[in-house]
Each structure stands twice: as structure tokens, then as C-alpha cells.
Design a protein around this motif. Structure first.
Motif, PDB file in Angstrom:
ATOM      1  N   ASN A  63       0.987  -1.383  -0.020  1.00 19.22           N
ATOM      2  CA  ASN A  63       0.060   0.127   0.038  1.00 19.22           C
ATOM      3  C   ASN A  63       0.964   1.421   0.040  1.00 19.22           C
ATOM      4  N   LEU A  64       2.227   1.134   0.466  1.00 21.26           N
ATOM      5  CA  LEU A  64       2.911   2.393   0.460  1.00 21.26           C
ATOM      6  C   LEU A  64       3.331   2.837  -1.089  1.00 21.26           C
ATOM      7  N   ILE A  65       3.277   1.844  -1.926  1.00 16.79           N
ATOM      8  CA  ILE A  65       3.688   2.084  -3.441  1.00 16.79           C
ATOM      9  C   ILE A  65       2.184   2.205  -4.232  1.00 16.79           C
ATOM     10  N   ALA A  66       1.146   1.917  -3.744  1.00 14.11           N
ATOM     11  CA  ALA A  66      -0.017   1.692  -4.600  1.00 14.11           C
ATOM     12  C   ALA A  66      -0.480   2.927  -5.030  1.00 14.11           C
ATOM     13  N   PRO A  67      -0.430   3.953  -4.314  1.00 18.46           N
ATOM     14  CA  PRO A  67      -0.934   5.231  -4.930  1.00 18.46           C
ATOM     15  C   PRO A  67       0.144   5.614  -6.120  1.00 18.46           C
ATOM     16  N   LEU A 386     -13.364  13.155   4.115  1.00 16.08           N
ATOM     17  CA  LEU A 386     -12.110  13.854   4.840  1.00 16.08           C
ATOM     18  C   LEU A 386     -10.926  14.028   3.733  1.00 16.08           C
ATOM     19  N   PHE A 387     -10.875  13.097   2.897  1.00 18.17           N
ATOM     20  CA  PHE A 387      -9.666  13.146   2.260  1.00 18.17           C
ATOM     21  C   PHE A 387     -10.048  13.174   0.450  1.00 18.17           C
ATOM     22  N   ARG A 388     -11.112  13.817   0.290  1.00 17.90           N
ATOM     23  CA  ARG A 388     -11.630  13.577  -1.109  1.00 17.90           C
ATOM     24  C   ARG A 388     -10.672  14.044  -2.303  1.00 17.90           C
ATOM     25  N   ASP A 389     -10.156  15.206  -1.876  1.00 16.34           N
ATOM     26  CA  ASP A 389      -8.983  15.706  -2.960  1.00 16.34           C
ATOM     27  C   ASP A 389      -7.762  14.842  -2.906  1.00 16.34           C
ATOM     28  N   ASN A 390      -7.706  13.936  -2.128  1.00 18.56           N
ATOM     29  CA  ASN A 390      -6.127  13.089  -2.122  1.00 18.56           C
ATOM     30  C   ASN A 390      -6.717  11.803  -1.887  1.00 18.56           C
ATOM     31  N   SER A 391      -7.703  11.164  -2.471  1.00 18.70           N
ATOM     32  CA  SER A 391      -8.566   9.872  -2.399  1.00 18.70           C
ATOM     33  C   SER A 391      -7.435   8.517  -2.353  1.00 18.70           C
ATOM     34  N   ALA A 392      -6.546   8.812  -3.532  1.00 17.86           N
ATOM     35  CA  ALA A 392      -5.845   7.437  -3.639  1.00 17.86           C
ATOM     36  C   ALA A 392      -4.952   7.314  -2.554  1.00 17.86           C
ATOM     37  N   PRO A 393      -3.982   8.266  -2.068  1.00 20.75           N
ATOM     38  CA  PRO A 393      -3.200   7.979  -0.800  1.00 20.75           C
ATOM     39  C   PRO A 393      -4.037   7.598   0.241  1.00 20.75           C
ATOM     40  N   ALA A 394      -5.124   8.003   0.637  1.00 15.86           N
ATOM     41  CA  ALA A 394      -5.923   7.963   1.697  1.00 15.86           C
ATOM     42  C   ALA A 394      -6.426   6.550   1.849  1.00 15.86           C
ATOM     43  N   PHE A 395      -7.013   6.126   0.536  1.00 13.21           N
ATOM     44  CA  PHE A 395      -7.572   4.728   0.599  1.00 13.21           C
ATOM     45  C   PHE A 395      -6.424   3.625   0.517  1.00 13.21           C
ATOM     46  N   ALA A 396      -5.181   4.070   0.121  1.00 16.46           N
ATOM     47  CA  ALA A 396      -4.067   3.210   0.322  1.00 16.46           C
ATOM     48  C   ALA A 396      -3.776   2.881   1.656  1.00 16.46           C
TER      49      ALA A 396
END
Length: 455
Positions: A63-67, A386-396
């Protein structure tokens, strides 16, 4: 089609794609320990619990590299290629070997991180503040239909089978592999929402949906641009991990990882090991999975679709999830023998505190699914908000925390008796609920500030 209609269509296609993929994979996870116990071969020495522990451990680290991967190749291709790795893991059971079993476990762990990061990305960029709860519910309900269809198939295929033969195993896993591949190709039907009507600004939407903009992909500086995007996504994920909101949510996210392990791998194995359930104990694994799925679907529908605008907030739903799980844990403690998770293929003749009841066992399956949907729909909703504008890192980060706890739980499931596993779940569930309440207070404060700013 209107912009809103296109976004809703994307969510439905996303849900169906995951439904097909996880009809195959969740069914595989539910039965694999039982299948492995029945598989007699000098060439194979594997444990389903150990495999799942590897999957979730690698999932967590990846998950650290997934975004970065999602940023570079886009969520659509990310989900497709990850889905192929899932299909490969399932296909491995047709002719299993120890080396291929554990190698596939590592690969599917990597694929899972990319898949779920891309899924959260697609969910967020096709939602607004007012539709994130609805869309989370639609996605979750469609996803959990996978438990219904896959386990119904297992029940029909294995009804009356005391021992799982090679032919039984091969027939089931060939079918599951085909079903998984169908889900992979459905992702190509997802379309990019219109930037001007997207819930986030057009620049963010463009960067999330496409691996690179048309202009930059044709320029000579493409490689540095891709590296920069990948590094930026990694840095954002690391910063987000230590943010106040994510630290608060991490306890409840961790709890979902522990109980995911329990309902998806341990509880079905326990039911199959109870000889006092009779000759149908193995096929009851399928019925248990169906009962879990019904609870998941009901929870996703009621708490996602009917609570569109979070009129009552997320706290009551999470509290209901905790109470539901506590009832289930207590009944399981009374109904299932303590050595059931680690019993040999022949099963266990022991009783717990009441005479073992199939009805109580299946009721607990339903309650496990219902409670799980309460937690997960609300976590998807609050993280998307809460993290809509940075969703990929948040879900990672979400999947990083959830999967590392699932890996830990699958590891200790090889050794701990049932009552100790239930005690861990009870403590983690209480702590996770309390910290979620605090995080929801932060989210509601943020919403009020946003409303004030718009006025």
C-alpha cells in the motif's frame, strides 16, 4: 447521459466488477483451508491461514507504493492488471504446489493493494459530499452479493460430501477462475466523469483518472513527470498516515482487519470442523457464507442508500455494528467448540457451553456480515469525505492498516483457540468504536466550516 448519471453508472459498474471478482476470491478464501486439509499429496505442504497471512502482509507493505502505481497507469488499468493476479491465485488451486501457492499469495497481496487504492480513487472522484454515503452503500451492497452467489455454488456443489475429492476441487476452481476474469474485463466499461462537473477540481480529476495528461505524455519530459507523480503520491500517503484524522480512524480500521479475518477465513473453518453438525458440516460453510453476504447486503443497502446525506451522522451506524458483533461473538462462544479453528480434517467432537446448533451458527454468520457492513460503509464514507482531494493515498493508508491487522490475525489463527480470538475482537471493537466517534466529530466540524464558507 447527465454527468450525475454517468458517475452513478461508473459506481454500479465498479460494484459489478468487484462482485464478480470477489465471488471468486472470497469463496476461495472461505473454503481453501478446508480444501487444503482434504488435499493429500506429498508435493503440497501449505496452510490456508499462512497463505492469507502472507497475502495481507504483502498487501499492507504494498500500500505504500500503490498510490504511485495508480497515479502512473490510472485506476482502470490498475484494477484490470490487479484482477488478473487474483485470477491467477484462484487458478493455482486447480493443480496446487507449495511453491506456486505461496508465490501466488505474494503476487495477489501486491495486486490487492493496487486494486483497492484504485477502487477508492474511482469511488471518490465519482462522488460529492451529498452522494458519497449513497455511493459507498451501492458499492458495498454489490460487492457483498459475491458472498451470496459464490457460497450458494459451494453449497450445491459440496452438499453431502464428507471429503473433498480432486475432481470436486478442480471443478470449483475452474469455475471461480472464469468468474474472476469476467470481473476484470468489466472495469473497461468505466468512463471518465466530466471534469467541469466532477466533485473535485478538474486538475485533480484529470490527474487521478489518467496516468498522464495528453500534453505531458507526448512531451520529452514524460519519464521525470511520471517519477515526480509517483514520488508525490508516496509522500502524500506517508504524511496522511500520521495526520490526526487518520490516526483516529486507524483503530477502527484495524478492527475491520481483525474481524475480516474472522468472518472470511476462521468462522467458516470452525463450522466445517464441527462434527456435531453432521455430514453436511462442509457444505454448511457455503450456507454460512451466504448468511454473511445477506447481512453485508442488508447493511450496505440500509446504511448506505437510506442515509444519503448523513442526516443522523455515522456514529449510530457504527454503534449498531459494535452491538451486533458483540451479540455474534457471545453466541459463537457458547455454540462453537474452542478448538474448532485448529482442528484436523476429521473435525472436533467437543462441545462448548450449549448443544451445538446450526441455526445459531448461521444467525451468527448473518450478524457478522451485518456488523461488518456497518463499520465498512461508514469508514468508506468518512474517508471519502475527509480526504476527497487526495483519495488515492487515503484509501491506500486505509488498506495498509486494515491488511496488516488481517495478516496478524491470520497468523495467530494458526495457534489461538477460539475464545482467545473472540476476546481480541471484543477489545479491539470497543476501542475502534470510541476512536471513530472522535473522528466523526472532526468530520462534522469540517462540514460545518465548509457550509459556513460557502455561505
Amino acid at each position: 447521459m447527465s454527468p450525475e448519471g454517468k458517475r452513478l453508472s461508473n459506481i454500479i459498474i465498479l460494484g459489478f466488477g468487484f462482485m464478480f471478482m470477489f465471488t471468486a476470491f472470497q469463496t476461495c478464501g472461505n473454503i481453501e483451508q478446508t480444501v487444503i486439509k482434504s488435499f493429500n499429496s506429498s508435493e503440497f505442504h501449505g496452510s490456508g491461514y499462512t497463505s492469507m497471512s502472507i497475502i495481507y502482509g504483502v498487501f499492507s507493505a504494498s500500500n505504500l507504493i500503490a498510490p504511485s502505481v495508480v497515479t502512473v497507469i490510472g485506476p482502470q488499468l490498475s484494477m484490470f492488471f490487479s484482477g488478473l493476479l487474483y485470477s491467477g491465485y484462484i487458478a493455482m488451486f486447480i493443480h496446487p504446489y507449495t511453491w506456486s501457492f505461496y508465490t501466488a499469495s505474494v503476487l495477489v497481496g501486491i495486486g490487492a493493494a493496487v486494486l483497492w487504492t484504485a477502487q477508492g480513487n474511482v469511488l471518490a472522484i465519482n462522488s460529492t459530499d451529498s452522494t458519497i454515503g449513497r455511493n459507498s452503500g451501492i458499492f458495498w451492497a454489490l460487492l457483498q452479493f459475491s458472498l451470496f452467489f459464490g457460497n450458494l455454488y459451494i453449497y450445491c456443489a459440496w452438499h453431502g460430501h464428507v471429503h473433498i475429492t480432486d475432481k470436486d476441487r478442480q471443478t470449483v476452481f475452474i469455475s471461480l477462475t472464469i468468474i474472476s476474469l469476467v470481473g476484470c474485463f468489466l472495469f473497461f466499461l468505466i468512463r471518465k466523469p466530466d471534469p467541469e462537473s466532477s466533485p473535485v477540481n478538474s486538475e485533480v480529476t484529470e490527474s487521478l483518472l489518467e496516468p498522464e495528461s495528453i500534453e505531458s505524455s507526448t512531451s520529452s519530459s514524460t519519464p521525470p513527470g511520471l517519477c515526480s507523480q509517483a514520488l508525490d503520491a508516496f509522500i502524500k500517503a506517508c504524511k496522511m498516515f500520521v495526520s490526526k484524522e487518520m490516526l483516529l480512524l486507524s483503530v477502527s480500521i484495524g478492527y475491520t482487519g481483525l474481524e475480516l479475518t474472522f468472518y472470511s477465513g476462521v468462522y467458516g473453518t470452525c463450522i466445517g470442523a464441527m462434527t456435531r453438525f453432521g455430514q453436511d458440516a462442509k457444505s454448511l460453510i457455503g450456507i454460512s457464507g451466504i448468511s454473511i453476504g445477506i447481512g453485508e447486503i442488508l447493511g450496505g443497502g440500509v446504511f448506505g442508500l437510506l442515509n444519503k446525506n448523513n442526516r443522523f451522522g455515522r456514529n449510530p451506524v457504527v454503534l449498531l455494528g459494535l452491538i451486533t458483533h458483540y451479540v455474534a461473538f457471545y453466541l459463537i462462544f457458547l455454540n462453537i467448540a474452542s478448538d474448532a479453528p485448529i482442528a484436523p480434517e476429521a473435525g472436533t467432537d467437543l462441545e462448548s457451553y450449549i448443544s451445538p446448533s446450526v441455526g445459531v451458527a448461521l444467525l451468527c454468520s448473518f450478524l457478522l456480515g451485518l456488523g461488518d457492513s456497518c463499520f465498512n460503509t461508514q469508514l468508506l464514507s468518512i474517508i471519502g469525505f475527509l480526504f476527497r482531494d487526495n483519495s488515492a493515498p487515503a484509501f491506500a493508508v486505509f488498506k495498509f492498516i486494515q491488511s496488516i491487522m488481517a495478516a496478524l490475525a491470520f497468523y495467530y489463527s494458526n495457534y489461538l483457540l477460539l475464545h482467545w480470538q473472540l476476546l481480541i475482537l471484543v477489545i479491539a471493537g470497543f476501542l475502534g468504536t470510541v476512536t471513530f466517534f472522535v473522528a466523526e466529530g472532526v468530520a462534522q466540524s469540517s462540514r460545518r466550516e465548509s457550509d459556513y464558507d460557502s455561505i
